[in-house]
Design a protein around this motif. Structure first.
Motif, PDB file in Angstrom:
ATOM      1  N   SER A 101      79.153  47.955  19.813  1.00 32.64           N
ATOM      2  CA  SER A 101      78.013  47.172  20.301  1.00 32.64           C
ATOM      3  C   SER A 101      76.697  47.765  19.813  1.00 32.64           C
ATOM      4  O   SER A 101      75.766  47.032  19.438  1.00 32.64           O
ATOM      5  CB  SER A 101      78.046  47.128  21.822  1.00 32.64           C
ATOM      6  OG  SER A 101      76.965  46.378  22.327  1.00 32.64           O
ATOM      7  N   TYR A 102      76.608  49.090  19.794  1.00 31.79           N
ATOM      8  CA  TYR A 102      75.404  49.752  19.272  1.00 31.79           C
ATOM      9  C   TYR A 102      75.226  49.452  17.790  1.00 31.79           C
ATOM     10  O   TYR A 102      74.113  49.167  17.328  1.00 31.79           O
ATOM     11  CB  TYR A 102      75.503  51.249  19.521  1.00 31.79           C
ATOM     12  CG  TYR A 102      74.369  52.046  18.911  1.00 31.79           C
ATOM     13  CD1 TYR A 102      73.127  52.110  19.535  1.00 31.79           C
ATOM     14  CD2 TYR A 102      74.540  52.736  17.714  1.00 31.79           C
ATOM     15  CE1 TYR A 102      72.076  52.829  18.981  1.00 31.79           C
ATOM     16  CE2 TYR A 102      73.500  53.456  17.150  1.00 31.79           C
ATOM     17  CZ  TYR A 102      72.282  53.504  17.794  1.00 31.79           C
ATOM     18  OH  TYR A 102      71.245  54.218  17.235  1.00 31.79           O
ATOM     19  N   GLU A 103      76.312  49.508  17.033  1.00 31.45           N
ATOM     20  CA  GLU A 103      76.242  49.212  15.601  1.00 31.45           C
ATOM     21  C   GLU A 103      75.858  47.760  15.355  1.00 31.45           C
ATOM     22  O   GLU A 103      75.116  47.461  14.409  1.00 31.45           O
ATOM     23  CB  GLU A 103      77.589  49.530  14.945  1.00 31.45           C
ATOM     24  CG  GLU A 103      77.912  51.019  14.926  1.00 31.45           C
ATOM     25  CD  GLU A 103      79.339  51.297  14.464  1.00 31.45           C
ATOM     26  OE1 GLU A 103      80.123  50.320  14.362  1.00 31.45           O
ATOM     27  OE2 GLU A 103      79.662  52.471  14.204  1.00 31.45           O
ATOM     28  N   GLU A 133      85.254  42.575  15.494  1.00 29.50           N
ATOM     29  CA  GLU A 133      85.739  43.888  15.912  1.00 29.50           C
ATOM     30  C   GLU A 133      85.574  44.071  17.418  1.00 29.50           C
ATOM     31  O   GLU A 133      86.473  44.594  18.105  1.00 29.50           O
ATOM     32  CB  GLU A 133      84.980  44.979  15.160  1.00 29.50           C
ATOM     33  CG  GLU A 133      85.422  46.392  15.516  1.00 29.50           C
ATOM     34  CD  GLU A 133      84.599  47.454  14.809  1.00 29.50           C
ATOM     35  OE1 GLU A 133      84.686  48.636  15.226  1.00 29.50           O
ATOM     36  OE2 GLU A 133      83.871  47.106  13.865  1.00 29.50           O
ATOM     37  N   LEU A 134      84.440  43.629  17.952  1.00 27.30           N
ATOM     38  CA  LEU A 134      84.203  43.731  19.395  1.00 27.30           C
ATOM     39  C   LEU A 134      85.202  42.896  20.183  1.00 27.30           C
ATOM     40  O   LEU A 134      85.702  43.325  21.237  1.00 27.30           O
ATOM     41  CB  LEU A 134      82.779  43.284  19.719  1.00 27.30           C
ATOM     42  CG  LEU A 134      81.680  44.339  19.528  1.00 27.30           C
ATOM     43  CD1 LEU A 134      80.305  43.688  19.639  1.00 27.30           C
ATOM     44  CD2 LEU A 134      81.815  45.433  20.576  1.00 27.30           C
ATOM     45  N   LEU A 135      85.513  41.712  19.703  1.00 29.08           N
ATOM     46  CA  LEU A 135      86.491  40.856  20.383  1.00 29.08           C
ATOM     47  C   LEU A 135      87.875  41.503  20.376  1.00 29.08           C
ATOM     48  O   LEU A 135      88.592  41.457  21.386  1.00 29.08           O
ATOM     49  CB  LEU A 135      86.534  39.482  19.717  1.00 29.08           C
ATOM     50  CG  LEU A 135      85.325  38.573  19.946  1.00 29.08           C
ATOM     51  CD1 LEU A 135      85.417  37.321  19.071  1.00 29.08           C
ATOM     52  CD2 LEU A 135      85.218  38.166  21.416  1.00 29.08           C
ATOM     53  N   ASN A 136      88.256  42.082  19.259  1.00 31.07           N
ATOM     54  CA  ASN A 136      89.559  42.761  19.186  1.00 31.07           C
ATOM     55  C   ASN A 136      89.617  43.963  20.118  1.00 31.07           C
ATOM     56  O   ASN A 136      90.642  44.215  20.769  1.00 31.07           O
ATOM     57  CB  ASN A 136      89.849  43.196  17.749  1.00 31.07           C
ATOM     58  CG  ASN A 136      90.333  42.054  16.874  1.00 31.07           C
ATOM     59  OD1 ASN A 136      91.265  41.336  17.233  1.00 31.07           O
ATOM     60  ND2 ASN A 136      89.705  41.864  15.724  1.00 31.07           N
ATOM     61  N   ILE A 137      88.527  44.704  20.197  1.00 29.10           N
ATOM     62  CA  ILE A 137      88.478  45.842  21.112  1.00 29.10           C
ATOM     63  C   ILE A 137      88.590  45.363  22.554  1.00 29.10           C
ATOM     64  O   ILE A 137      89.309  45.958  23.376  1.00 29.10           O
ATOM     65  CB  ILE A 137      87.185  46.642  20.900  1.00 29.10           C
ATOM     66  CG1 ILE A 137      87.203  47.332  19.531  1.00 29.10           C
ATOM     67  CG2 ILE A 137      87.002  47.677  21.999  1.00 29.10           C
ATOM     68  CD1 ILE A 137      85.903  48.035  19.179  1.00 29.10           C
TER      69      ILE A 137
END
Length: 344
Positions: free
Chosen positions: A28-30, A169-173
């Motif tokens: 999220s920061y990235e 990537e956030l959704l997969n995490i």
């Protein structure tokens, strides 16, 4: 009797989902960094385009001023020719009317240019009314680029592509965190200790306390209902999977659209380059024609209308050349912004 210290306890809980939460915070920061970079680059491109646009407007204003000065010179020359008996009074009146009609146009262009400069000052975050001086030219060196090579090497640098990949990537995490939270147990470690400081007339150190404390390990599963196929938790995971599929499809479309845009921008660069080279030759021809017509007019062998037509052709050629140079710079800035690279 005895003195008993307050109870001291510690608890530590752990689940594999916590690791995914850490990864999610980092991702999220990235994603925020990518968004900030994208906004900053868009602002930079807008500032550059407005700067070159102001240079273009200033050049247009200079052309109008030159046109006004030429009209004044023709009026004065017509007056001299009339006094020498070379032209009728009507020629003097026509040249005077043409001169007077151009004054409001120049004043309007000057006011418009001033307003655009004020807007540019505002865009730069400077106080209103700050006087700035523009230094530069609407010009750029031609660059040799190949669209296919740019796409293969730099397409992944596109901010929109990077942002969408980071969202996937956030959704997969998030999906992995939900799975771990649902299907893996949580480990709970508890330790309690209550020392007896004073007992039976003797002082005890903490190490010698009669209460040695207690340590316990517990594995805890979440509510079993969350594991059922029709539960809200499982439906949420299905929705997340669908969002991932839609985002991946959107990424494919974005990559294709970006590739098309890169090819279009490269085509525009070469088209503008060809137009600029042709217009430069056209400007020289128009300038020669105007100078020849003006000499004939000063000698009384050409009409004012011929001079004005020749001058308009020259001014249109000059403006066309400046506009095409501006188009080239804009396309180059858009291409650099699209792929996050520097081509000049």
């Amino acid at each position: 009797w005895a003195v008993i210290a307050p109870n001291i306890s510690a608890q530590w809980n752990f689940n594999l989902a916590m690791i995914e939460s850490i990864r999610a915070a980092k991702a999220s920061y990235e994603a925020g960094e990518i968004s900030w970079e994208q906004t900053a680059k868009e602002m930079e491109v807008n500032v550059k385009k407005m700067f070159y646009g102001l240079l273009l407007q200033e050049e247009s204003l200079n052309i109008q001023r030159d046109k006004l000065n030429n009209a004044k010179a023709r009026y004065e020359q017509a007056s001299i020719n009339y006094k020498n008996g070379l032209v009728p009074e009507l020629s003097v009146l026509n040249s005077q009317v043409n001169y007077e009609n151009q004054k409001p146009e120049v004043l309007s262009a000057e006011q418009s240019f001033k307003q655009q400069k004020d807007m540019f000052v505002f865009l730069l975050g400077l106080p209103f009314g700050t006087d700035i001086e523009l230094k530069g030219t609407v010009d750029s060196k031609f660059v040799e680029v190949n669209a296919d090579e740019l796409v293969s090497k730099y397409l992944e640098n596109n901010d929109e592509v990077r942002s969408l990949k980071k969202n996937i990537e956030l959704l997969n995490i998030s999906l992995n965190a939900s799975r771990f939270s649902t299907f893996t147990p949580s480990l709970s470690v508890n330790y309690g200790f209550q020392p007896i400081v004073y007992a039976g007339g003797e002082w005890n150190s903490l190490g010698d306390a009669t209460d040695k404390g207690s340590l316990s390990f517990t594995l805890v599963y979440s509510n079993l209902i969350d594991m059922l196929p029709f539960s809200a938790n499982m439906q949420k995971m299905k929705d997340t999977k669908q969002q991932i599929a839609q985002a991946e499809l959107g990424l494919e479309q974005l990559i294709q659209n970006t590739e098309i845009e890169v090819h279009t921008l490269v085509d525009n660069l070469y088209k503008c380059q060809a137009n600029i080279e042709a217009m430069m030759r056209n400007v020289e021809l128009a300038r020669k024609a105007y100078n020849s017509t003006l000499r004939a007019y000063n000698n009384g062998t050409q009409e004012l209308l011929e001079v004005r037509d020749s001058e308009n052709s020259l001014n249109q050629a000059r403006l066309g050349l400046m506009n095409e140079k501006f188009n080239y710079i804009s396309a180059l800035l858009d291409l650099e912004s699209k792929l996050n690279l520097n081509l000049h």
